[in-house]
Design a protein around this motif. Structure first.
Motif, PDB file in Angstrom:
ATOM      1  N   VAL A 204      -7.904   5.016  -5.255  1.00  0.00           N
ATOM      2  CA  VAL A 204      -7.330   4.931  -6.589  1.00  0.00           C
ATOM      3  C   VAL A 204      -8.015   3.842  -7.415  1.00  0.00           C
ATOM      4  O   VAL A 204      -7.849   3.774  -8.626  1.00  0.00           O
ATOM      5  CB  VAL A 204      -5.799   4.685  -6.529  1.00  0.00           C
ATOM      6  CG1 VAL A 204      -5.091   5.957  -6.128  1.00  0.00           C
ATOM      7  CG2 VAL A 204      -5.463   3.557  -5.575  1.00  0.00           C
TER       8      VAL A 204
ATOM      9  N   GLU B 258       1.129   5.496   1.136  1.00  0.00           N
ATOM     10  CA  GLU B 258       0.599   6.366   2.186  1.00  0.00           C
ATOM     11  C   GLU B 258      -0.730   6.981   1.734  1.00  0.00           C
ATOM     12  O   GLU B 258      -1.632   7.172   2.549  1.00  0.00           O
ATOM     13  CB  GLU B 258       1.625   7.448   2.551  1.00  0.00           C
ATOM     14  CG  GLU B 258       2.885   6.829   3.146  1.00  0.00           C
ATOM     15  CD  GLU B 258       3.706   7.803   3.975  1.00  0.00           C
ATOM     16  OE1 GLU B 258       3.405   9.012   3.959  1.00  0.00           O
ATOM     17  OE2 GLU B 258       4.655   7.339   4.643  1.00  0.00           O
TER      18      GLU B 258
ATOM     19  N   ASP C 146      -2.918   5.491  -0.039  1.00  0.00           N
ATOM     20  CA  ASP C 146      -3.936   4.458   0.222  1.00  0.00           C
ATOM     21  C   ASP C 146      -4.434   4.559   1.656  1.00  0.00           C
ATOM     22  O   ASP C 146      -5.631   4.478   1.917  1.00  0.00           O
ATOM     23  CB  ASP C 146      -3.367   3.051  -0.006  1.00  0.00           C
ATOM     24  CG  ASP C 146      -3.088   2.762  -1.481  1.00  0.00           C
ATOM     25  OD1 ASP C 146      -3.795   3.327  -2.329  1.00  0.00           O
ATOM     26  OD2 ASP C 146      -2.173   1.955  -1.755  1.00  0.00           O
ATOM     27  N   LEU C 147      -3.483   4.708   2.600  1.00  0.00           N
ATOM     28  CA  LEU C 147      -3.887   4.784   4.011  1.00  0.00           C
ATOM     29  C   LEU C 147      -4.691   6.039   4.281  1.00  0.00           C
ATOM     30  O   LEU C 147      -5.560   6.068   5.143  1.00  0.00           O
ATOM     31  CB  LEU C 147      -2.662   4.754   4.938  1.00  0.00           C
ATOM     32  CG  LEU C 147      -1.860   3.453   5.011  1.00  0.00           C
ATOM     33  CD1 LEU C 147      -0.886   3.518   6.198  1.00  0.00           C
ATOM     34  CD2 LEU C 147      -2.726   2.220   5.138  1.00  0.00           C
ATOM     35  N   ARG C 148      -4.403   7.095   3.537  1.00  0.00           N
ATOM     36  CA  ARG C 148      -5.166   8.341   3.714  1.00  0.00           C
ATOM     37  C   ARG C 148      -6.580   8.193   3.165  1.00  0.00           C
ATOM     38  O   ARG C 148      -7.424   9.061   3.348  1.00  0.00           O
ATOM     39  CB  ARG C 148      -4.483   9.508   2.998  1.00  0.00           C
ATOM     40  CG  ARG C 148      -3.231   9.998   3.707  1.00  0.00           C
ATOM     41  CD  ARG C 148      -2.683  11.278   3.075  1.00  0.00           C
ATOM     42  NE  ARG C 148      -1.387  11.597   3.636  1.00  0.00           N
ATOM     43  CZ  ARG C 148      -0.228  11.291   3.056  1.00  0.00           C
ATOM     44  NH1 ARG C 148      -0.210  10.697   1.856  1.00  0.00           N
ATOM     45  NH2 ARG C 148       0.911  11.577   3.654  1.00  0.00           N
ATOM     46  N   GLY C 149      -6.825   7.094   2.440  1.00  0.00           N
ATOM     47  CA  GLY C 149      -8.171   6.838   1.946  1.00  0.00           C
ATOM     48  C   GLY C 149      -8.410   7.358   0.546  1.00  0.00           C
ATOM     49  O   GLY C 149      -9.545   7.393   0.081  1.00  0.00           O
TER      50      GLY C 149
ATOM     51  N   LEU D 119       0.847  -1.194   0.000  1.00  0.00           N
ATOM     52  CA  LEU D 119       0.000   0.000   0.000  1.00  0.00           C
ATOM     53  C   LEU D 119       0.879   1.239   0.000  1.00  0.00           C
ATOM     54  O   LEU D 119       2.046   1.187   0.408  1.00  0.00           O
ATOM     55  CB  LEU D 119      -0.896   0.038   1.246  1.00  0.00           C
ATOM     56  CG  LEU D 119      -1.969  -1.059   1.411  1.00  0.00           C
ATOM     57  CD1 LEU D 119      -2.771  -0.798   2.691  1.00  0.00           C
ATOM     58  CD2 LEU D 119      -2.898  -1.144   0.209  1.00  0.00           C
TER      59      LEU D 119
END
Lengths: 204, 225
Positions: free
Chosen positions: B97, B89, B91-94, B87
């Motif tokens: 994509v 960063e 992706d972690l922020r939401g 993943l």
């Protein structure tokens, strides 16, 4: 130098733990990296199928069958695998026997290593800082917190699970259990007696 | 040099709080989810058990101390997913994509769970490293108790047992060396021993003269006494 100390991406997720878990599950599911149905299956396995009842069967069998016990203490992994108890976090099993001279106690000071196929997921106290910190240094004080007092002539051998070897304690067969069936014996075996923080129940 | 997870022998943690034997396996639903997500993500095959242990250990001392058990798991997993490139960063922020992830074909399916868990992941490997110590032989552990391949890296020799004299109790065969494996430096299998230490060699005031502690230690952690 591992590129660690300044780089902790988890802080990008919500801070509240239940929301943090949910957020990561959502991200991974959306990308097809995890399947929520597989998560349910994993949870069901450790909630309902694999637990201390497995270890209790091994102990009851050892109490009733000297040949089985000898083989178990010699090389536990194939012996418990024959009963169907093998898998993740139980690939290298060692069974240690309690005697009037020696009481065994299992801990993992560095993390939470525990024989999953025989005992399931460890209880909260096993993973607590207090147990991890103290079991190696003052096992008798820790045992007292579980209501266990050992005779003076009994020494304590603490097993700190530092490798992929997992330990199961074979407690002493309780007085008054002669003539009981394997199922009845298994009912006397507590989870804590197989970690070494408890003793088996005594038949009423 | 030290990490906060290495707490064996530490003072100040208070009493152990035993739970009833019939307490729920998972105290909260999210605990169960955290465990399951961690196991399922592990089956993507992007790390091994030593790497994932090290990911928890290298949480900052503040986080390691204040996080509950499964908070450590889920936070270390998030770190590991980014560190291993699964993943980003974003992706972690939401940031959505979208699209199928290149590793999606490896995702653990519900019908595979039982066999994956039953198969496990043994840590013993064939090795040419000669077995240096016999059962009963006296040995001394390395001091300081540190990873000698990577500064600040993963090791399984606890600090409380550094520089201590013990005796070989059992030879477990040859196992993957965590100090190497946790840093993707290869499995480097070598002999693993159960080593027994008198409590008096580890603590200033042991509770009983006959008490002992047994640790499983790799050959490179040990020298002849």
């Amino acid at each position: 130098m591992p590129h660690d100390d300044h780089d902790h991406p988890h802080a990008l997720l919500p801070p509240e733990p239940a929301l943090r878990v949910k957020a990561l599950e959502t991200i991974l599911t959306r990308k097809g990296l995890i399947d929520p149905a597989a998560l349910d299956e994993i949870i069901d396995t450790y909630q309902n199928k694999i637990g201390p009842q497995n270890g209790a069967r091994v102990v009851a069998k050892a109490w009733g069958n000297p040949d089985f016990k000898r083989a178990l203490l010699e090389d536990a992994t194939p012996v418990v695998a024959d009963l169907g108890f093998y898998g993740r976090q139980g690939e290298h099993m060692v069974v240690v026997e309690n005697t009037p001279q020696q009481h065994n106690l299992v801990v993992c000071t560095l993390c939470s290593c525990y024989p999953w196929p025989l005992l399931g997921i460890p209880p909260g106290w096993y993973k607590s800082d207090a147990y991890r910190a103290r079991a190696v240094r003052e096992p008798r004080k820790v045992l007292a917190e579980f209501g266990v007092t050992l005779p003076k002539e009994t020494s304590v051998r603490v097993r700190d699970s530092t490798a992929e070897v997992r330990y199961l304690v074979l407690p002493m067969r309780p007085e008054g259990s002669d003539g009981l069936s394997e199922d009845e014996l298994a009912a006397l075996v507590t989870r804590d007696s197989m970690i070494g923080t408890g003793l088996p129940k005594v038949p009423s | 040099m030290t990490r906060v997870h290495d707490m064996g022998g530490r003072f100040g943690d208070g009493a152990v709080q035993p739970e009833p034997e019939d307490a729920p396996v998972f105290a909260e639903d999210w605990h169960a989810r955290a465990l399951a997500i961690t196991l399922a993500a592990g089956s993507l095959g992007q790390w091994n058990i030593d790497i994932s242990r090290h990911a928890r250990e290298k949480l900052s001392p503040k986080d390691y101390t204040r996080f509950s058990y499964y908070e450590k798991w889920i936070s270390a997993l998030a770190d590991l997913l980014v560190e291993s490139g699964v993943l980003s960063e974003d992706d972690l922020r939401g940031a959505d994509v979208g699209g199928k992830h290149p590793l999606a074909d490896r995702a653990m399916k519900a019908e595979a769970v039982a066999s994956v868990l039953a198969k496990g992941g043994p840590a013993d490997r064939p090795s040419n490293a000669p077995v240096k110590f016999d059962i009963g032989q006296e040995v001394v552990t390395a001091r300081p108790a540190v990873n000698r391949l990577v500064d600040g890296g993963h090791t399984r020799l606890p600090i409380y047992a550094a520089g201590a004299k013990g005796r070989i109790l059992k030879v477990h065969g040859t196992h993957v060396l965590p100090d190497s494996s946790a840093h993707r430096l290869g499995e480097a299998p070598e002999p693993l021993y159960a080593v027994v230490f008198p409590a008096s060699k580890l603590w200033t005031n042991p509770e009983h003269p006959g008490d002992e502690v047994v640790l499983d230690l790799w050959q490179s952690y040990l020298e002849p006494a």
